[in-house]
Design an enzyme around this catalytic site. Structure first.
Site, PDB file in Angstrom:
ATOM      1  N   GLU A  79     114.484 -59.059 -36.114  1.00 55.68           N
ATOM      2  CA  GLU A  79     113.033 -59.692 -35.933  1.00 55.68           C
ATOM      3  C   GLU A  79     112.043 -58.890 -36.519  1.00 55.68           C
ATOM      4  O   GLU A  79     110.928 -59.530 -37.275  1.00 55.68           O
ATOM      5  CB  GLU A  79     112.566 -60.158 -34.475  1.00 55.68           C
ATOM      6  CG  GLU A  79     113.375 -61.538 -33.919  1.00 55.68           C
ATOM      7  CD  GLU A  79     114.708 -60.891 -33.391  1.00 55.68           C
ATOM      8  OE1 GLU A  79     115.189 -59.912 -33.350  1.00 55.68           O
ATOM      9  OE2 GLU A  79     115.592 -61.980 -33.073  1.00 55.68           O
ATOM     10  N   HIS A 109     114.820 -67.052 -21.715  1.00 53.68           N
ATOM     11  CA  HIS A 109     114.728 -68.197 -22.672  1.00 53.68           C
ATOM     12  C   HIS A 109     113.450 -69.045 -22.237  1.00 53.68           C
ATOM     13  O   HIS A 109     113.507 -70.295 -22.648  1.00 53.68           O
ATOM     14  CB  HIS A 109     115.916 -69.151 -22.843  1.00 53.68           C
ATOM     15  CG  HIS A 109     116.987 -68.413 -23.633  1.00 53.68           C
ATOM     16  ND1 HIS A 109     118.022 -67.505 -23.126  1.00 53.68           N
ATOM     17  CD2 HIS A 109     117.452 -68.562 -24.991  1.00 53.68           C
ATOM     18  CE1 HIS A 109     118.633 -67.094 -23.755  1.00 53.68           C
ATOM     19  NE2 HIS A 109     118.661 -67.653 -25.174  1.00 53.68           N
TER      20      HIS A 109
END
Ligand SMILES: Cc1ncc(C[n+]2csc(CCOP(=O)(O)OP(=O)(O)O)c2C)c(N)n1
Ligand SMILES: [Mg+2]
Length: 792
Positions: free
Chosen positions: A524, A591
């Site tokens: 990322e 999540h």
């Protein structure tokens, strides 16, 4: 300014004189740079500047390197690169000192915002448009966090690969010459310990981009020696597994001694030409460098370097070695060198004095002006007292602007009936108004390319408008966007082959090619850097963070680099990246986070869009692509399979940033929120209406900027009750919205009951649907709070 470094092409048959002159010119730059370091340190130690970090000990390597930096090339470097900058002629000694003094008028690299030796050149003009980057040296604005420059460098190098393969070369001719541009990325030896370095080398080895990494190895990271930083005590050894072999990808590695001028020239010439032609990345490990004055003005290296090391550093000082080499090769004489040395000392001192005068004179003038106002028309005791109180101000040898505010305000505090009090206040107010912008401007684009100037185009619907799933709206949109905008590239984890985990790009790689839509490794931080570097070069990347929870991995780059680029370059550089992610609601601790408070606090300088559905998201993408500001857009994870009506003008309609929308009108209470939570609120509002409570629901749409026309307070004036709801922790983005409306918009004046926030619990959400119910705000929570507020 013309370059002092000249690239010597093979075809040119150089006379001995020309060769000698170019070598002496290099040595002159090395000497000048050393003198700048010596004087610069003294300026800090005598209190004229706040902090200093210098490039002494790296001079010879950098004059050699600069020979191979061509117009059109890019640099993503660090704070030791002053000699490189002097050699190119894009920095000079006077400007260097202006930055050291934090002179907002005369520091051409950051307008007084960045520390010394943090350089930048203009990539965009006053209108916010990209300059012709092909015919200039391009220096991306430096940052202080070690290794942060690596991922930006990767992006700028990667852009060359896209320019080389683009079908739209003519349209892009001002941005690239067929992708021939190399990105020079400099870094200190110790900073190679950072993850950014390894992520970048690995990614560059995979994607094969013209990145030249130059590791300046002086054996230390402040006080910590290489053996405590790097496996095997050598970065080139540690990198061997990355080395490109016959039939593999990878990087090419060079080692060279930092005091050996001739070898440095040969090595850089070979390596830079290689990466320029092949797009295979290169790493130069420049060894045996020194720090003659230690790390920075914050300490002294005698404290931690052993005596033998200090002695070695004196003997192997690169400038000393180059001097010996010049004499040994009869390129000059001792006498000529002595003349040169004293000439340079004089030159640098004069440039420093000019910079100091330019910096200090206006402040001294202001003091004179302020004092004249304070004493005007006074005599006797009042004059005496005034003079006494201003004595300190006029006797400060190196006054700051803040001394003026302090002294004159103290005068008024101590003599409230001072005859000139009002005139002094007026003087200070005008001076403050004049000065504040220098310290605050260019956080966002202020030109006509500001995203806030994008005109509103409403979505168009008719009977034929399709009602389809949210992800299909995105898919249609991205298809048309890639087709119509040659600057747009989309990439991220699982974005190419399968078209992202929620199918926004499904089928589009096959249709538009791997060049435009592609997969990346799980990295990322460097995906952010890759996008950032591309955007700085004038492309319009849409880069993915797969789930909002993983934004943390890329946050350093976004916060330190992307969000500050326009500000720290004083408006000379822009990075209109779009970071696309999805979140708020799925399952479990990793999540379903919604760390919006963290995000909006870390990303001032970017816009943060939180659309409630995919049509709004598309409108925001359209708006962002018309402006030149960087943005994060968070799609609602639970919205991809909800039905929406797709506008007919899918690539044209816009959603203005900073304009909330009333999505349900009501008279009793204003409920303010954004994103997926709105669906829970709508559910609560339906049930509350059966209880006779009429809710007005406002979608803020963007958190940065926030409600620029004070629409929310207008609703509060009607309902006199307000609650802010989101899924962040208590005190997160709900508290931010509260502060904006209650404090900044003056909402407190219209409250019948105390304003409330409803947020998630203090912890990450527990797993599964009941974990969600008990961790995040739910319909019953909202009904309860709203009913209580109505009952008060
Ligand atoms: C992320 C981060 N951590 C720590 C620092 C403080 N710091 C500044 S320079 C430096 C040492 C860097 O050493 P090296 O990479 O070898 O470069 P050198 O200064 O020796 O040229 C440190 C720890 C920083 N600026 N950024
Ligand atoms: Mg070092």
């Amino acid at each position: 300014m013309e370059s002092q470094a000249q690239v010597l092409t093979n075809q040119e048959v150089l006379s001995f004189e020309a060769f000698r002159d170019s070598v002496i010119a290099d040595y002159r730059v090395a000497l000048t740079s050393r003198e700048v370091s010596l004087l610069g340190r003294r300026e800090v130690l005598t209190g004229k500047a706040k902090f200093g970090i210098f490039g002494d000990g790296k001079e010879v390597a950098q004059v050699a390197l600069a020979k191979f930096f061509q117009k059109g090339d890019f640099r993503s470097g660090y704070y030791r690169d002053q000699t490189f900058m002097f050699a190119l002629g894009v920095a000079n000694t006077e400007h260097y000192f202006s930055q050291l003094y934090a002179d907002v008028h005369n520091d051409p690299y950051s307008g007084g915002k960045n520390m010394n030796a943090h350089f930048a050149t203009p990539f965009v003009n006053e209108k916010g448009e990209w300059n012709d980057l092909v015919n200039r040296y391009n220096i991306s604005a430096d940052i202080a966090p070690t290794a942060g420059q690596m991922v930006r460098g990767l992006g700028m190098a990667f852009a060359s690969t896209r320019f080389r393969s683009s079908k739209y070369k003519e349209q892009l001719a001002h941005l690239s010459d067929n992708g021939n541009e190399v990105c020079f990325c400099t870094i200190g030896d110790a900073s190679t310990s950072e993850g950014h370095f390894w992520e970048t080398v690995n990614a560059a080895g995979v994607i094969q981009a013209p990145l030249a990494i130059i590791v300046f190895d002086d054996g230390y990271g402040i006080s910590v020696p290489t053996k405590l930083q790097t496996t095997k005590g050598s970065i080139s050894e540690a990198l061997r597994g990355f080395e490109k072999k016959e039939g593999t990808n990878g990087v090419k590695i060079f080692t060279v001694k930092g005091w050996d001028y001739a070898s440095l020239c040969e090595t850089f010439e070979e390596g830079i030409a290689f990466t320029r032609a092949t797009h295979i990345p290169v790493v130069f490990h420049v060894q045996e460098l020194t720090q003659p004055q230690g790390h920075s003005t914050s300490g002294s290296h005698e404290r931690y370097k052993p005596a033998e090391r200090l002695e070695w550093e004196r003997d192997w000082d690169c400038n000393k070695k180059m001097r010996e080499w010049l004499i040994a090769n009869e390129l000059t004489t001792e006498e000529a060198l002595q003349n040169l040395e004293s000439e340079i000392k004089k030159e640098v001192r004069e440039a420093k004095e000019i910079a100091w005068e330019k910096y200090i004179s206006p402040i001294k003038e202001k003091i004179k002006e302020g004092v004249a106002i304070a004493v005007k028309g006074l005599d006797g005791e009042v004059l005496k007292q005034t003079n006494q109180l201003l004595q300190e101000l006029v006797s400060i040898k190196e006054p700051l602007k803040r001394n003026i505010f302090r002294s004159l305000n103290t005068l008024i505090e101590q003599m409230p009936a001072h005859p000139n009090a009002q005139a002094i206040k007026n003087f200070l107010s005008v001076y403050h108004k004049e000065q504040q912008p220098f310290y605050s401007k260019h956080l966002y684009n202020q030109t006509q390319k500001s995203t806030l100037n994008v005109s509103v185009v409403d979505p168009e619907f008719n009977e034929e408008s399709k009602i389809i799933n949210g992800y299909e709206v995105l898919n249609h949109y991205f298809d048309k966007l890639i087709e119509t905008n040659p600057l747009v590239y989309a990439f991220g984890e699982d974005l190419g082959n399968i078209g992202d985990v929620n199918q926004g790009f499904a089928g589009l790689q096959a249709k538009h090619g791997v060049d435009r839509i592609f997969d990346t490794g799980i990295r990322e931080q460097s995906i952010m850097g890759q996008a950032h570097g591309m955007a700085m070069r004038g492309l319009r990347p849409i880069a993915e963070i797969q789930y909002l929870d993983y934004l943390l991995y890329g946050l350093q780059t976004l916060s330190d680099d992307v969000a500050t680029i326009h500000y720290r370059s004083n408006g000379m550089q822009s990075s209109p990246v779009i970071i696309r992610t999805r979140g708020h609601r799925l399952e479990g601790i990793f999540h379903s986070g919604s760390p919006m408070g963290m995000i909006i606090n870390a990303l001032r300088g970017m816009y943060v869009c939180v659309p409630r559905n995919m049509v709004q998201a598309v409108g925001m993408y359209n708006t962002l692509l018309k402006g030149n500001d960087p943005a994060l857009l968070i799609e609602c994870l639970n919205g991809y399979r909800l039905k929406e009506t797709m506008p007919n003008n899918i690539t044209e309609f816009t959603v203005a940033l900073g304009k909330p929308e009333i999505i349900r009108e009501g008279a009793d209470i204003t409920i303010v929120s954004y994103g997926s939570t709105l669906r829970i609120i709508q559910d609560a509002a339906d049930r509350l209406s059966t209880m006779g409570i009429d809710c007005e629901i406002i979608d803020v749409q963007t958190l940065l900027p926030f409600d620029i026309n004070d629409m929310i307070v207008a609703s509060l004036k009607k309902t006199n009750r307000i609650v802010f709801v989101d899924e962040d922790v208590p005190g997160g983005a709900s508290a931010y919205m509260y502060q904006q409306v209650i404090e900044l918009q003056g909402g407190y004046r219209w409250l019948d009951v105390a304003a409330r926030t409803i947020s998630a619990k203090n912890h990450r959400p527990a797993y599964a649907s009941d974990g969600d119910y008990f961790s995040k705000p739910n319909t019953e929570d909202i009904i309860q709070v709203v009913s209580e507020m109505l009952a008060e």
